[in-house]
Design a protein around this motif. Structure first.
Motif, PDB file in Angstrom:
ATOM      1  N   LYS B  15      -1.090  45.432  21.419  1.00 34.70           N
ATOM      2  CA  LYS B  15      -0.597  44.107  21.021  1.00 34.70           C
ATOM      3  C   LYS B  15      -0.660  44.030  19.499  1.00 34.70           C
ATOM      4  N   VAL B  16       0.439  43.736  18.855  1.00 34.32           N
ATOM      5  CA  VAL B  16       0.426  43.649  17.391  1.00 34.32           C
ATOM      6  C   VAL B  16       0.882  42.257  16.945  1.00 34.32           C
ATOM      7  N   ASP B  17       0.288  41.796  15.850  1.00 32.60           N
ATOM      8  CA  ASP B  17       0.640  40.476  15.320  1.00 32.60           C
ATOM      9  C   ASP B  17       2.043  40.496  14.714  1.00 32.60           C
ATOM     10  N   ILE B  18       2.696  39.373  14.823  1.00 32.12           N
ATOM     11  CA  ILE B  18       4.034  39.259  14.240  1.00 32.12           C
ATOM     12  C   ILE B  18       3.927  39.003  12.741  1.00 32.12           C
ATOM     13  N   GLU B  19       4.635  39.840  11.995  1.00 28.93           N
ATOM     14  CA  GLU B  19       4.763  39.575  10.567  1.00 28.93           C
ATOM     15  C   GLU B  19       6.230  39.363  10.298  1.00 28.93           C
ATOM     16  N   GLU B  20       6.604  38.113  10.168  1.00 31.66           N
ATOM     17  CA  GLU B  20       8.025  37.798  10.081  1.00 31.66           C
ATOM     18  C   GLU B  20       8.709  38.525   8.930  1.00 31.66           C
ATOM     19  N   MET B  25       9.757  48.612  13.729  1.00 28.87           N
ATOM     20  CA  MET B  25       9.215  49.952  13.454  1.00 28.87           C
ATOM     21  C   MET B  25       8.008  49.841  12.537  1.00 28.87           C
ATOM     22  N   GLN B  26       8.143  49.044  11.467  1.00 31.83           N
ATOM     23  CA  GLN B  26       7.044  48.884  10.517  1.00 31.83           C
ATOM     24  C   GLN B  26       5.827  48.283  11.211  1.00 31.83           C
ATOM     25  N   ALA B  27       6.071  47.335  12.103  1.00 32.20           N
ATOM     26  CA  ALA B  27       4.973  46.718  12.849  1.00 32.20           C
ATOM     27  C   ALA B  27       4.223  47.782  13.649  1.00 32.20           C
ATOM     28  N   ALA B  28       4.968  48.684  14.266  1.00 34.09           N
ATOM     29  CA  ALA B  28       4.331  49.756  15.035  1.00 34.09           C
ATOM     30  C   ALA B  28       3.546  50.692  14.110  1.00 34.09           C
ATOM     31  N   THR B  91      10.796  38.321  14.213  1.00 35.20           N
ATOM     32  CA  THR B  91      10.748  36.871  13.967  1.00 35.20           C
ATOM     33  C   THR B  91       9.739  36.231  14.919  1.00 35.20           C
ATOM     34  N   GLU B  92       9.367  35.003  14.615  1.00 33.31           N
ATOM     35  CA  GLU B  92       8.416  34.286  15.496  1.00 33.31           C
ATOM     36  C   GLU B  92       9.009  34.078  16.895  1.00 33.31           C
ATOM     37  N   ALA B  93      10.337  34.088  16.980  1.00 28.27           N
ATOM     38  CA  ALA B  93      10.980  33.922  18.289  1.00 28.27           C
ATOM     39  C   ALA B  93      10.643  35.084  19.227  1.00 28.27           C
ATOM     40  N   MET B  94      10.071  36.160  18.682  1.00 30.61           N
ATOM     41  CA  MET B  94       9.731  37.327  19.505  1.00 30.61           C
ATOM     42  C   MET B  94       8.295  37.268  20.035  1.00 30.61           C
ATOM     43  N   ASP B  95       7.657  36.129  19.869  1.00 27.53           N
ATOM     44  CA  ASP B  95       6.282  35.979  20.365  1.00 27.53           C
ATOM     45  C   ASP B  95       6.248  36.244  21.875  1.00 27.53           C
ATOM     46  N   GLY B  96       5.430  37.214  22.254  1.00 29.08           N
ATOM     47  CA  GLY B  96       5.318  37.545  23.684  1.00 29.08           C
ATOM     48  C   GLY B  96       6.233  38.674  24.123  1.00 29.08           C
TER      49      GLY B  96
END
Lengths: 486, 106
Positions: B15-20, B25-28, B91-96
């Motif tokens: 589980k990774v935090d969203i950074e808008e 890829m960068q999040a991973a 984006t925050e819309a991708m929460d979950g």
């Protein structure tokens, strides 16, 4: 090869060479008939026919001249005017002078035009970011008809998807890429490892030997034989064919003659046609098919009749053989050389073998076994302040981009624990990205895993000898001495 | 702050935090999710940040460009909802949101 298959057919009924030649010249610009004749004339005979025809033609007419390369010492790059720098010189790697040449281009003229090379005029793209741009914009830069600087040897118009644009490229690549897909490689890893172990266990200890011959060539030949399920005792043929196909003077400034190339190609066609027919018979008899290239091609609806398209058949085989040969071979040698030039890295490696996968990427960057890929501009393109005209040849020098200090930290240093080691150009980017990259990495990983368990040191005894080519950045000889692990 | 879940082929979840504004890829990469290589560093030019987006989230992630489709076509593991994660902006819309990783990157 194209127009010649028709010649072969005719030649059977003709008695004198000049007559063949006359008939042929009326066909000169032509991609003809291969598909039709291929079913009638065996492929090896077609190739031999082309060769005979070209020989005859060259006797009667002056054919397009093939450049002759005679070695002389390469001058210090600082003594040259920028427009006189010609990095297509096939001795640049051989004399190990390339670093300063490319550094000067990167710094002073990153998109450089050489108008008088023996291969004709061409642009050099030398910075990392510009190379990525050209490589991924296949809409602006065509890979056709060939990816080396020079033109194709006359008559050798084999079709290979590395030198095709979409959509044809995509279809052909998809047909064969499963052969080297990670899933398939998993099936082959044990066999590749056991064949590597057998080589390493029989190396001399404490006495000098040629690493290129005894390890790099031998291991890649064994791997190719495994991949193709090729008769094991004839595996050195694979390495030989690869060498002659990739080394003609007109394409890369190499040392191979057209005679050698045609004879090699004909022999290769003969072997592989036989292998195909044997596997086909096995399939028809309902026997279980293996994971080798030809079995996979035969099992796929789209490719099961590939043998009826000889230019495609030969092209795909040649691509896989050349692609799997020079590249890995020279990275196997380059890794040993790099660890000798940077001995602290060798110590680091011995202390922490878990660095091997990262080191493998670093070896592939540091070596860059294929120096470039060539494209042709499909329209006028502005790049880094220069206008590349439609139709111009554009050479992406991976070997230079991989040493670009603008994109890579301390690029001339070999660092086995380099961060982002995977971000290198050696496999190319975009739709032509190296299909066998995972196989290459696997082979190098296996080699180093097995080397570390056996040997304490691999000492390079002399300066290595390098290949004459502007394309293959590699070694012909490197004397080493092994010490056993105590 | 929302989160996105990467599921490895072996079932391991990250589980990774969203950074808008950053790429998926960068999040991973920033969170050391195994199974994403990102060899080209986010240029849509290597195909080694392949992910398979849960079908319920397809409408949130935006469209695929032609060049991305061509790169994806080169992997034998391509699925209907395959994407290159460097081409998805978080984006925050991708929460979950849930994305799966293929067995191999190629």
């Amino acid at each position: 090869m194209n127009f010649l298959s028709s010649i072969v057919e005719k030649s059977a009924s003709l008695t004198s060479m000049p007559a063949i030649v006359e008939k042929a010249t009326s066909l000169v610009s032509i991609p003809v008939i291969v598909e039709k004749t291929s079913k009638v004339i065996p492929l090896p005979l077609q190739i031999k026919g082309i060769h005979l025809f070209l020989k005859a033609k060259n006797k009667v007419w002056k054919s397009k001249s093939v450049p002759v390369f005679i070695e002389s010492p390469i001058p210090d790059v600082s003594t040259l005017a920028i427009e006189d720098i010609d990095v297509s010189n096939p001795f640049l790697f051989k004399q190990n002078m390339w670093e300063s040449y490319f550094k000067r281009l990167r710094d002073e003229c990153p998109v450089h035009y050489q108008k008088n090379s023996p291969f004709g005029p061409f642009w050099s793209v030398t910075r990392y970011k510009d190379i990525v741009f050209v490589d991924r914009r296949h809409d602006l830069f065509s890979a056709e008809p060939i990816i080396v600087i020079g033109d194709r040897p006359e008559g050798m118009a084999i079709e290979t998807f590395i030198a095709m644009d979409p959509p044809k490229h995509d279809i052909q690549r998809k047909a064969v890429q499963n052969v080297v897909a990670p899933k398939n490689l998993l099936e082959m890893e044990d066999l590749i490892r056991s064949r590597a172990v057998d080589v390493l266990d029989n190396l001399p200890i404490d006495e000098p030997f040629d690493w290129v011959e005894k390890v790099s060539v031998e291991l890649t030949a064994r791997m190719l034989a495994t991949l193709f399920d090729f008769p094991y005792e004839h595996r050195h043929k694979l390495a030989y064919w690869s060498d002659v196909i990739a080394a003609s003077p007109e394409t890369t400034g190499g040392e191979c003659s057209a005679d050698e190339m045609f004879i090699g190609a004909a022999e290769m066609a003969e072997y592989f046609t036989r292998l195909w027919r044997e596997k086909e018979a096995k399939k028809e008899a309902g026997e279980e098919m293996g994971y080798d290239l030809i079995s996979l091609l035969l099992s796929n609806e789209k490719t099961k009749n590939m043998i009826n398209k000889p230019m495609e058949f030969m092209g795909n085989l040649a691509l896989l053989i050349v692609g799997g040969n020079d590249t890995t071979r020279n990275s196997m040698t380059g890794g040993v050389l790099a660890l000798n030039e940077f001995p602290n890295e060798f110590i680091k490696l011995k202390n922490d073998p878990s660095l091997i996968p990262n080191m493998v990427s670093e070896i592939i960057r540091w070596q860059t076994p294929l120096a470039y890929m060539r494209r042709v501009a499909k329209e006028d393109v502005e790049l880094n302040g220069k206008t590349i005209k439609k139709g111009d040849k554009v050479v992406m020098w991976y070997v230079s981009g991989n040493r670009d200090e603008r994109s890579i930290d301390q690029p001339d240093q070999f660092m086995i624990d380099r961060k982002k080691a995977r971000n290198h150009l050696s496999f190319g980017f975009g739709i032509h990205r190296c299909m066998g990259n995972r196989l290459a990495e696997m082979q190098l990983r296996i080699l180093w895993e097995e080397l570390l368990t056996r040997f304490d040191n691999i000492e390079v005894l002399d300066e290595p000898e390098y290949v004459q080519s502007n394309f293959v950045k590699g070694y012909t000889k490197m004397m080493v001495k092994l010490s056993a692990k105590t | 702050m929302g989160s996105i879940t990467f599921i490895e082929h072996n079932g391991n979840q990250h589980k990774v935090d969203i950074e808008e504004g950053s790429s998926l890829m960068q999040a991973a990469m920033d969170n050391s999710v195994p199974g994403v290589d990102a060899d080209c560093g986010g240029e849509c030019a290597c195909g080694t940040c392949h992910v398979i987006v849960d079908k319920n989230w397809v409408s949130v992630i935006g469209n695929t460009t032609e060049i991305e489709t061509q790169m994806l076509d080169m992997t034998p593991e391509k699925a209907d909802t395959s994407r290159l994660s460097c081409q998805i902006t978080v984006t925050e819309a991708m929460d979950g949101m849930v994305v799966r990783l293929p067995e191999f990157q190629m």
